[in-house]
Design a protein around this motif. Structure first.
Motif, PDB file in Angstrom:
ATOM      1  N   LEU A  70       0.837  -1.200   0.000  1.00 22.07           N
ATOM      2  CA  LEU A  70       0.000   0.000   0.000  1.00 22.07           C
ATOM      3  C   LEU A  70       0.875   1.255   0.000  1.00 22.07           C
ATOM      4  O   LEU A  70       0.578   2.227  -0.705  1.00 22.07           O
ATOM      5  CB  LEU A  70      -0.955  -0.009   1.194  1.00 22.07           C
ATOM      6  CG  LEU A  70      -2.046  -1.084   1.136  1.00 22.07           C
ATOM      7  CD1 LEU A  70      -2.869  -1.084   2.426  1.00 22.07           C
ATOM      8  CD2 LEU A  70      -2.942  -0.899  -0.076  1.00 22.07           C
ATOM      9  N   ALA A  71       1.947   1.230   0.758  1.00 23.37           N
ATOM     10  CA  ALA A  71       2.880   2.362   0.765  1.00 23.37           C
ATOM     11  C   ALA A  71       3.511   2.538  -0.613  1.00 23.37           C
ATOM     12  O   ALA A  71       3.729   3.672  -1.070  1.00 23.37           O
ATOM     13  CB  ALA A  71       3.958   2.157   1.832  1.00 23.37           C
ATOM     14  N   SER A  72       3.800   1.433  -1.293  1.00 21.62           N
ATOM     15  CA  SER A  72       4.426   1.527  -2.619  1.00 21.62           C
ATOM     16  C   SER A  72       3.477   2.161  -3.634  1.00 21.62           C
ATOM     17  O   SER A  72       3.930   2.832  -4.561  1.00 21.62           O
ATOM     18  CB  SER A  72       4.896   0.154  -3.096  1.00 21.62           C
ATOM     19  OG  SER A  72       3.821  -0.639  -3.536  1.00 21.62           O
ATOM     20  N   SER A  79       5.688   9.758  -7.322  1.00 19.46           N
ATOM     21  CA  SER A  79       6.668   9.772  -8.401  1.00 19.46           C
ATOM     22  C   SER A  79       6.026  10.208  -9.715  1.00 19.46           C
ATOM     23  O   SER A  79       6.602  11.005 -10.466  1.00 19.46           O
ATOM     24  CB  SER A  79       7.303   8.391  -8.560  1.00 19.46           C
ATOM     25  OG  SER A  79       8.231   8.394  -9.606  1.00 19.46           O
ATOM     26  N   ALA A  80       4.840   9.692  -9.993  1.00 19.13           N
ATOM     27  CA  ALA A  80       4.147  10.055 -11.233  1.00 19.13           C
ATOM     28  C   ALA A  80       3.812  11.545 -11.255  1.00 19.13           C
ATOM     29  O   ALA A  80       3.932  12.197 -12.299  1.00 19.13           O
ATOM     30  CB  ALA A  80       2.878   9.220 -11.386  1.00 19.13           C
ATOM     31  N   SER A  83       6.990  13.436 -11.935  1.00 18.27           N
ATOM     32  CA  SER A  83       7.582  13.175 -13.255  1.00 18.27           C
ATOM     33  C   SER A  83       7.225  14.263 -14.264  1.00 18.27           C
ATOM     34  O   SER A  83       7.900  14.421 -15.273  1.00 18.27           O
ATOM     35  CB  SER A  83       7.141  11.812 -13.777  1.00 18.27           C
ATOM     36  OG  SER A  83       5.786  11.846 -14.194  1.00 18.27           O
ATOM     37  N   LYS A  84       6.196  15.019 -13.973  1.00 16.27           N
ATOM     38  CA  LYS A  84       5.778  16.081 -14.888  1.00 16.27           C
ATOM     39  C   LYS A  84       6.577  17.363 -14.682  1.00 16.27           C
ATOM     40  O   LYS A  84       6.632  18.202 -15.573  1.00 16.27           O
ATOM     41  CB  LYS A  84       4.290  16.341 -14.702  1.00 16.27           C
ATOM     42  CG  LYS A  84       3.438  15.148 -15.076  1.00 16.27           C
ATOM     43  CD  LYS A  84       1.991  15.344 -14.726  1.00 16.27           C
ATOM     44  CE  LYS A  84       1.244  14.072 -15.063  1.00 16.27           C
ATOM     45  NZ  LYS A  84       0.189  13.758 -14.190  1.00 16.27           N
ATOM     46  N   THR A  85       7.164  17.512 -13.484  1.00 11.19           N
ATOM     47  CA  THR A  85       7.818  18.790 -13.191  1.00 11.19           C
ATOM     48  C   THR A  85       9.242  18.656 -12.647  1.00 11.19           C
ATOM     49  O   THR A  85      10.087  19.484 -12.950  1.00 11.19           O
ATOM     50  CB  THR A  85       6.985  19.577 -12.163  1.00 11.19           C
ATOM     51  OG1 THR A  85       6.775  18.764 -11.011  1.00 11.19           O
ATOM     52  CG2 THR A  85       5.655  20.002 -12.750  1.00 11.19           C
ATOM     53  N   HIS A  86       9.494  17.655 -11.815  1.00 11.81           N
ATOM     54  CA  HIS A  86      10.796  17.519 -11.153  1.00 11.81           C
ATOM     55  C   HIS A  86      11.311  16.085 -11.296  1.00 11.81           C
ATOM     56  O   HIS A  86      10.972  15.215 -10.498  1.00 11.81           O
ATOM     57  CB  HIS A  86      10.684  17.857  -9.656  1.00 11.81           C
ATOM     58  CG  HIS A  86      10.278  19.256  -9.390  1.00 11.81           C
ATOM     59  ND1 HIS A  86       8.956  19.618  -9.267  1.00 11.81           N
ATOM     60  CD2 HIS A  86      11.022  20.384  -9.229  1.00 11.81           C
ATOM     61  CE1 HIS A  86       8.895  20.912  -9.026  1.00 11.81           C
ATOM     62  NE2 HIS A  86      10.120  21.406  -9.003  1.00 11.81           N
ATOM     63  N   ILE A  87      12.141  15.854 -12.295  1.00  8.33           N
ATOM     64  CA  ILE A  87      12.637  14.502 -12.577  1.00  8.33           C
ATOM     65  C   ILE A  87      13.420  13.936 -11.393  1.00  8.33           C
ATOM     66  O   ILE A  87      13.302  12.751 -11.069  1.00  8.33           O
ATOM     67  CB  ILE A  87      13.497  14.495 -13.858  1.00  8.33           C
ATOM     68  CG1 ILE A  87      12.652  14.880 -15.071  1.00  8.33           C
ATOM     69  CG2 ILE A  87      14.151  13.136 -14.085  1.00  8.33           C
ATOM     70  CD1 ILE A  87      11.470  13.971 -15.337  1.00  8.33           C
ATOM     71  N   ASP A  88      14.208  14.766 -10.725  1.00  8.42           N
ATOM     72  CA  ASP A  88      14.993  14.271  -9.587  1.00  8.42           C
ATOM     73  C   ASP A  88      14.098  13.747  -8.468  1.00  8.42           C
ATOM     74  O   ASP A  88      14.371  12.688  -7.890  1.00  8.42           O
ATOM     75  CB  ASP A  88      15.925  15.361  -9.045  1.00  8.42           C
ATOM     76  CG  ASP A  88      17.069  15.660 -10.004  1.00  8.42           C
ATOM     77  OD1 ASP A  88      17.374  14.783 -10.842  1.00  8.42           O
ATOM     78  OD2 ASP A  88      17.652  16.756  -9.918  1.00  8.42           O
ATOM     79  N   TRP A  93      11.234   9.192  -5.540  1.00  7.68           N
ATOM     80  CA  TRP A  93      10.028   8.463  -5.134  1.00  7.68           C
ATOM     81  C   TRP A  93       9.915   7.127  -5.861  1.00  7.68           C
ATOM     82  O   TRP A  93       9.467   6.131  -5.287  1.00  7.68           O
ATOM     83  CB  TRP A  93       8.781   9.318  -5.384  1.00  7.68           C
ATOM     84  CG  TRP A  93       8.618  10.385  -4.348  1.00  7.68           C
ATOM     85  CD1 TRP A  93       8.889  11.707  -4.495  1.00  7.68           C
ATOM     86  CD2 TRP A  93       8.180  10.208  -2.996  1.00  7.68           C
ATOM     87  NE1 TRP A  93       8.642  12.372  -3.316  1.00  7.68           N
ATOM     88  CE2 TRP A  93       8.202  11.479  -2.377  1.00  7.68           C
ATOM     89  CE3 TRP A  93       7.773   9.113  -2.247  1.00  7.68           C
ATOM     90  CZ2 TRP A  93       7.826  11.674  -1.052  1.00  7.68           C
ATOM     91  CZ3 TRP A  93       7.397   9.307  -0.926  1.00  7.68           C
ATOM     92  CH2 TRP A  93       7.427  10.570  -0.348  1.00  7.68           C
ATOM     93  N   LEU A  94      10.337   7.090  -7.108  1.00  3.25           N
ATOM     94  CA  LEU A  94      10.305   5.829  -7.857  1.00  3.25           C
ATOM     95  C   LEU A  94      11.309   4.841  -7.273  1.00  3.25           C
ATOM     96  O   LEU A  94      11.041   3.645  -7.188  1.00  3.25           O
ATOM     97  CB  LEU A  94      10.584   6.081  -9.336  1.00  3.25           C
ATOM     98  CG  LEU A  94      10.365   4.902 -10.273  1.00  3.25           C
ATOM     99  CD1 LEU A  94       8.939   4.378 -10.186  1.00  3.25           C
ATOM    100  CD2 LEU A  94      10.676   5.310 -11.701  1.00  3.25           C
ATOM    101  N   GLY A  95      12.464   5.345  -6.843  1.00  4.10           N
ATOM    102  CA  GLY A  95      13.446   4.489  -6.171  1.00  4.10           C
ATOM    103  C   GLY A  95      12.889   3.890  -4.891  1.00  4.10           C
ATOM    104  O   GLY A  95      13.120   2.712  -4.590  1.00  4.10           O
TER     105      GLY A  95
END
Length: 193
Positions: A70-72, A79-80, A83-88, A93-95
């Motif tokens: 659930l946390a993932s 992360s999504a 992804s639209k504004t801050h890739i870092d 968050w994806l990591g």
């Protein structure tokens, strides 16, 4: 003119990949519906059905795994958004999501080890067979999901258009959130009911 053609191509690609993802999720759904129906029939026929998670350690690991997945879903959602504004930040968050997926798999292996050491194996009885089939198939799909997350993580370094990146996050997100919901259904069916 070229921008309009590229925009139309991205929309067609998004439609095609979304349709493909929906078909794939439909296939996975039918597979697990078949497993759940078989599980239900066996439970009804078997009479008194002991839960595989009987005991403090197995149920604690299963609850922990539920919280991890659930946390993932939350971290993937964050992360999504980024992804639209801050890739870092999206990569961060994806990591975390990727790490949580791996933690889930490791905890599942620990749960299986605890149960096998307690004498509960796929060969023990029909309950063991069904338990390991359901959790094993879900685990296999989580492995695929972790691979998809890793692919998205690697592609964040590439220069994709916002539309392509958004589409990629959408498709993998559909799979990941679906697997999380599927685990909640498995958890309730196996450990609660």
């Amino acid at each position: 003119m070229t921008t309009q053609i590229l925009s139309k191509k991205i929309k067609v690609d998004e439609f095609t990949s979304t349709l493909g993802t929906i078909v794939a999720l439909g296939c996975i759904t039918m597979l697990f519906v078949t497993f759940f129906v078989s599980y239900s029939i066996l439970r009804i026929q078997f009479g008194m059905w002991s839960r595989p998670g009987t005991g403090l350690i197995p149920i604690t690991i299963a609850i922990g795994n539920t919280i991890v997945l659930l946390a993932s879903s939350y971290t993937y959602h964050k992360s999504a958004i980024y992804s639209k504004t801050h890739i870092d930040l999206a990569k961060k968050w994806l990591g975390v999501t990727l790490g949580l997926g791996i933690v889930f798999l490791l905890a599942q292996l620990i749960l299986w080890d605890v149960l096998v050491n307690a004498g509960f194996t796929p060969k023990s009885n029909i309950i063991g067979s069904v338990f390991y089939l359901l959790t094993g198939m879900h685990g296999l799909h989580i492995v695929v999901g972790v691979g998809a997350l890793a692919l998205v993580y690697l592609k964040l370094n590439k220069s994709y258009s916002d539309g392509e990146r958004s589409n990629l996050f959408k498709q993998v997100g559909m799979l990941w959130h679906f697997l999380d919901v599927l685990w909640v259904c498995l958890f309730v069916a196996i450990f609660i009911i």
